[in-house]
Scaffold this motif. Structure first.
Motif, PDB file in Angstrom:
ATOM      1  N   GLN A 193       3.403 -10.333 -14.316  1.00 21.51           N
ATOM      2  CA  GLN A 193       3.355  -8.949 -13.836  1.00 21.51           C
ATOM      3  C   GLN A 193       4.742  -8.340 -13.708  1.00 21.51           C
ATOM      4  OE1 GLN A 193       0.636  -7.431 -13.649  1.00 21.51           O
ATOM      5  NE2 GLN A 193      -0.983  -8.819 -13.135  1.00 21.51           N
ATOM      6  N   GLU A 194       5.771  -9.061 -14.095  1.00 18.27           N
ATOM      7  CA  GLU A 194       7.147  -8.563 -13.997  1.00 18.27           C
ATOM      8  C   GLU A 194       7.511  -8.295 -12.535  1.00 18.27           C
ATOM      9  OE1 GLU A 194       7.963  -5.490 -17.002  1.00 18.27           O
ATOM     10  OE2 GLU A 194       6.283  -6.315 -18.126  1.00 18.27           O
ATOM     11  N   VAL A 195       7.564  -9.381 -11.758  1.00 13.78           N
ATOM     12  CA  VAL A 195       7.798  -9.295 -10.314  1.00 13.78           C
ATOM     13  C   VAL A 195       9.037 -10.087  -9.924  1.00 13.78           C
ATOM     14  CG1 VAL A 195       6.822  -9.880  -8.050  1.00 13.78           C
ATOM     15  CG2 VAL A 195       5.325  -9.007  -9.825  1.00 13.78           C
ATOM     16  N   LYS A 196       9.833  -9.499  -9.038  1.00 10.17           N
ATOM     17  CA  LYS A 196      11.036 -10.153  -8.506  1.00 10.17           C
ATOM     18  C   LYS A 196      10.853 -10.222  -6.994  1.00 10.17           C
ATOM     19  CE  LYS A 196      14.619  -7.425  -8.947  1.00 10.17           C
ATOM     20  NZ  LYS A 196      15.741  -6.695  -9.521  1.00 10.17           N
ATOM     21  N   ILE A 197      11.088 -11.400  -6.390  1.00 13.43           N
ATOM     22  CA  ILE A 197      10.878 -11.574  -4.946  1.00 13.43           C
ATOM     23  C   ILE A 197      12.180 -12.021  -4.288  1.00 13.43           C
ATOM     24  CG2 ILE A 197       9.542 -12.765  -3.153  1.00 13.43           C
ATOM     25  CD1 ILE A 197       7.435 -13.396  -5.345  1.00 13.43           C
ATOM     26  N   PHE A 198      12.569 -11.322  -3.223  1.00 12.20           N
ATOM     27  CA  PHE A 198      13.712 -11.723  -2.402  1.00 12.20           C
ATOM     28  C   PHE A 198      13.149 -12.162  -1.052  1.00 12.20           C
ATOM     29  CE2 PHE A 198      15.225  -8.331  -5.148  1.00 12.20           C
ATOM     30  CZ  PHE A 198      16.404  -8.833  -5.635  1.00 12.20           C
ATOM     31  N   ARG A 199      13.591 -13.329  -0.572  1.00 11.74           N
ATOM     32  CA  ARG A 199      13.193 -13.768   0.771  1.00 11.74           C
ATOM     33  C   ARG A 199      14.438 -13.920   1.620  1.00 11.74           C
ATOM     34  NH1 ARG A 199      10.702 -19.591   2.164  1.00 11.74           N
ATOM     35  NH2 ARG A 199      12.689 -20.156   1.242  1.00 11.74           N
ATOM     36  N   ALA A 200      14.374 -13.393   2.827  1.00  8.43           N
ATOM     37  CA  ALA A 200      15.496 -13.531   3.761  1.00  8.43           C
ATOM     38  C   ALA A 200      14.981 -14.178   5.039  1.00  8.43           C
ATOM     39  CB  ALA A 200      16.086 -12.161   4.078  1.00  8.43           C
ATOM     40  N   LEU A 201      15.700 -15.182   5.515  1.00 11.31           N
ATOM     41  CA  LEU A 201      15.406 -15.799   6.814  1.00 11.31           C
ATOM     42  C   LEU A 201      16.559 -15.465   7.747  1.00 11.31           C
ATOM     43  CD1 LEU A 201      14.101 -19.339   5.769  1.00 11.31           C
ATOM     44  CD2 LEU A 201      12.753 -17.394   6.504  1.00 11.31           C
ATOM     45  N   ILE A 202      16.254 -14.769   8.839  1.00 13.17           N
ATOM     46  CA  ILE A 202      17.280 -14.326   9.779  1.00 13.17           C
ATOM     47  C   ILE A 202      17.091 -15.082  11.085  1.00 13.17           C
ATOM     48  CG2 ILE A 202      18.218 -12.321  11.013  1.00 13.17           C
ATOM     49  CD1 ILE A 202      16.313 -11.035   8.445  1.00 13.17           C
ATOM     50  N   LEU A 203      18.130 -15.789  11.528  1.00 13.60           N
ATOM     51  CA  LEU A 203      18.036 -16.531  12.780  1.00 13.60           C
ATOM     52  C   LEU A 203      17.888 -15.564  13.939  1.00 13.60           C
ATOM     53  CD1 LEU A 203      20.710 -19.309  12.233  1.00 13.60           C
ATOM     54  CD2 LEU A 203      18.238 -19.528  12.116  1.00 13.60           C
ATOM     55  N   LEU A 236       0.008  -0.744 -10.726  1.00 14.57           N
ATOM     56  CA  LEU A 236      -1.351  -0.191 -10.774  1.00 14.57           C
ATOM     57  C   LEU A 236      -1.739   0.134 -12.215  1.00 14.57           C
ATOM     58  CD1 LEU A 236      -1.426   2.167  -7.646  1.00 14.57           C
ATOM     59  CD2 LEU A 236      -2.454  -0.096  -7.874  1.00 14.57           C
ATOM     60  N   GLU A 237      -0.766   0.646 -12.980  1.00 11.57           N
ATOM     61  CA  GLU A 237      -1.028   0.942 -14.399  1.00 11.57           C
ATOM     62  C   GLU A 237      -1.327  -0.336 -15.184  1.00 11.57           C
ATOM     63  OE1 GLU A 237       2.275   3.246 -15.926  1.00 11.57           O
ATOM     64  OE2 GLU A 237       1.872   4.856 -14.485  1.00 11.57           O
ATOM     65  N   LYS A 238      -0.826  -1.471 -14.695  1.00 12.32           N
ATOM     66  CA  LYS A 238      -1.084  -2.763 -15.370  1.00 12.32           C
ATOM     67  C   LYS A 238      -2.387  -3.397 -14.873  1.00 12.32           C
ATOM     68  CE  LYS A 238       2.949  -4.587 -17.129  1.00 12.32           C
ATOM     69  NZ  LYS A 238       2.864  -5.701 -17.882  1.00 12.32           N
ATOM     70  N   GLY A 239      -3.098  -2.708 -13.967  1.00 13.53           N
ATOM     71  CA  GLY A 239      -4.413  -3.190 -13.531  1.00 13.53           C
ATOM     72  C   GLY A 239      -4.436  -3.978 -12.238  1.00 13.53           C
ATOM     73  N   VAL A 240      -3.343  -3.951 -11.459  1.00 17.13           N
ATOM     74  CA  VAL A 240      -3.318  -4.665 -10.175  1.00 17.13           C
ATOM     75  C   VAL A 240      -4.164  -3.896  -9.157  1.00 17.13           C
ATOM     76  CG1 VAL A 240      -1.779  -5.266  -8.249  1.00 17.13           C
ATOM     77  CG2 VAL A 240      -1.105  -5.772 -10.579  1.00 17.13           C
ATOM     78  N   ASP A 241      -4.871  -4.615  -8.288  1.00 19.64           N
ATOM     79  CA  ASP A 241      -5.727  -4.005  -7.264  1.00 19.64           C
ATOM     80  C   ASP A 241      -4.877  -3.273  -6.220  1.00 19.64           C
ATOM     81  OD1 ASP A 241      -7.590  -3.403  -5.333  1.00 19.64           O
ATOM     82  OD2 ASP A 241      -7.900  -5.473  -4.685  1.00 19.64           O
ATOM     83  N   GLY A 242      -5.116  -1.981  -6.061  1.00 23.54           N
ATOM     84  CA  GLY A 242      -4.318  -1.158  -5.149  1.00 23.54           C
ATOM     85  C   GLY A 242      -4.570  -1.413  -3.679  1.00 23.54           C
ATOM     86  N   SER A 243      -5.647  -2.141  -3.340  1.00 23.43           N
ATOM     87  CA  SER A 243      -5.972  -2.345  -1.916  1.00 23.43           C
ATOM     88  C   SER A 243      -4.980  -3.274  -1.210  1.00 23.43           C
ATOM     89  CB  SER A 243      -7.394  -2.897  -1.770  1.00 23.43           C
ATOM     90  OG  SER A 243      -7.455  -4.218  -2.275  1.00 23.43           O
ATOM     91  N   MET A 244      -4.108  -3.943  -1.976  1.00 24.30           N
ATOM     92  CA  MET A 244      -3.124  -4.832  -1.324  1.00 24.30           C
ATOM     93  C   MET A 244      -1.915  -4.055  -0.793  1.00 24.30           C
ATOM     94  SD  MET A 244      -1.002  -6.827  -4.273  1.00 24.30           S
ATOM     95  CE  MET A 244      -2.305  -7.023  -5.446  1.00 24.30           C
ATOM     96  N   PHE A 245      -1.821  -2.754  -1.133  1.00 20.26           N
ATOM     97  CA  PHE A 245      -0.660  -1.952  -0.748  1.00 20.26           C
ATOM     98  C   PHE A 245      -1.009  -0.961   0.365  1.00 20.26           C
ATOM     99  CE2 PHE A 245      -0.176  -2.792  -5.401  1.00 20.26           C
ATOM    100  CZ  PHE A 245       0.887  -3.669  -5.307  1.00 20.26           C
ATOM    101  N   GLU A 246      -0.062  -0.764   1.270  1.00 18.44           N
ATOM    102  CA  GLU A 246      -0.231   0.224   2.336  1.00 18.44           C
ATOM    103  C   GLU A 246       1.076   1.011   2.463  1.00 18.44           C
ATOM    104  OE1 GLU A 246      -0.450   0.532   7.164  1.00 18.44           O
ATOM    105  OE2 GLU A 246      -0.783  -1.439   6.262  1.00 18.44           O
ATOM    106  N   VAL A 247       0.971   2.334   2.292  1.00 11.22           N
ATOM    107  CA  VAL A 247       2.164   3.184   2.389  1.00 11.22           C
ATOM    108  C   VAL A 247       2.624   3.216   3.842  1.00 11.22           C
ATOM    109  CG1 VAL A 247       3.092   5.508   2.035  1.00 11.22           C
ATOM    110  CG2 VAL A 247       1.481   4.550   0.384  1.00 11.22           C
ATOM    111  N   LEU A 248       3.910   3.006   4.053  1.00  5.49           N
ATOM    112  CA  LEU A 248       4.486   2.959   5.414  1.00  5.49           C
ATOM    113  C   LEU A 248       4.956   4.352   5.840  1.00  5.49           C
ATOM    114  CD1 LEU A 248       6.567  -0.284   4.922  1.00  5.49           C
ATOM    115  CD2 LEU A 248       4.596  -0.045   6.424  1.00  5.49           C
ATOM    116  N   PRO A 249       5.044   4.589   7.164  1.00  3.15           N
ATOM    117  CA  PRO A 249       5.579   5.874   7.628  1.00  3.15           C
ATOM    118  C   PRO A 249       7.023   6.057   7.149  1.00  3.15           C
ATOM    119  CG  PRO A 249       4.586   4.640   9.440  1.00  3.15           C
ATOM    120  CD  PRO A 249       4.645   3.718   8.265  1.00  3.15           C
ATOM    121  N   GLN A 250       7.367   7.312   6.827  1.00  3.80           N
ATOM    122  CA  GLN A 250       8.714   7.608   6.355  1.00  3.80           C
ATOM    123  C   GLN A 250       9.309   8.778   7.128  1.00  3.80           C
ATOM    124  OE1 GLN A 250       7.617   7.738   2.098  1.00  3.80           O
ATOM    125  NE2 GLN A 250       6.688   5.934   2.984  1.00  3.80           N
ATOM    126  N   GLY A 251      10.606   8.905   7.054  1.00  3.44           N
ATOM    127  CA  GLY A 251      11.314   9.968   7.767  1.00  3.44           C
ATOM    128  C   GLY A 251      10.864  11.366   7.393  1.00  3.44           C
TER     129      GLY A 251
END
Length: 197
Positions: free
Chosen positions: A1-11, A104-119
């Motif tokens: 799906q052409e996905v890049k994941i960054f994980r950060a662990l903050i003490l 979404l154009e590649k056919g991924v299910d949109g129900s996994m996404f939730e738009v967050l509040p913005q300024g």
């Protein structure tokens, strides 16, 4: 799906009421030619593997506004790696609206996404570093730098007996890149590193 994941662990700062650590996951679209194919890396052996390496090229800082949350339990449809990489960050997986449109154009299910509040729709929403109340929602900022990653293949040239020039893969070019992610948090307590010092 052409996905890049960054994980950060903050003490966590226990004396400030935080848990032992906080995990964040940032998921973005992986563009072609952004990193070299793993098959090429497997073929090119690294000399002196224990050497601490310096990047040959420093790529500019990328500032990303992560305005969508990803549902962890449904995230496997986007990438099977989300389940392992983001296991500690179940409630803190973020992506961008423009990347969501691409998936979404590649056919991924949109129900996994939730738009967050913005300024834009919440004018009182401040940046966390400027927010005086630790329990108020705000826009958090987290920066990270990838000091060394294989970004391009190197090509060398050779001449045969007849003088004809040909090129062949002869190594890996390394890059360094910085990222700053902005994202919504329901309370400043989840973003205590983003304070004015």
């Amino acid at each position: 799906q052409e996905v890049k994941i960054f994980r950060a662990l903050i003490l966590g700062e226990l004396e400030r009421g935080q848990s032992q650590f906080q995990a964040l996951c940032f998921v973005t679209r992986l563009h072609r030619n952004e990193i070299i194919p793993s098959e090429s890396m497997a073929k090119l052996r690294q000399k002196n593997p224990r050497t601490v390496r310096q990047a040959e090229e420093v790529r500019g800082l990328e500032h990303l506004s992560m305005d969508v949350a990803v549902n962890f339990s449904k995230g496997a449809q986007l990438s099977s790696h989300i389940h392992n990489v983001c296991a500690e960050a179940k409630e803190a997986i973020y992506t961008r609206e423009e990347d969501v449109k691409f998936w979404l154009e590649k056919g991924v299910d949109g129900s996994m996404f939730e738009v967050l509040p913005q300024g834009l729709n919440l004018p009182e929403l401040q940046r966390c570093r400027l927010c005086p109340d630790r329990w108020k929602p705000c826009i958090c900022s987290y920066s990270l730098s990838i000091e060394w990653y294989p970004c391009m293949l190197k090509y060398c040239r050779s001449r045969d007996a007849g003088g004809k020039v040909s090129s062949y893969k002869c190594g890996i070019r390394s890059c360094q890149k910085g990222y700053t992610f902005d994202y919504y948090v329901p309370q400043k307590q989840l973003c205590l590193w983003d304070e004015e010092t």
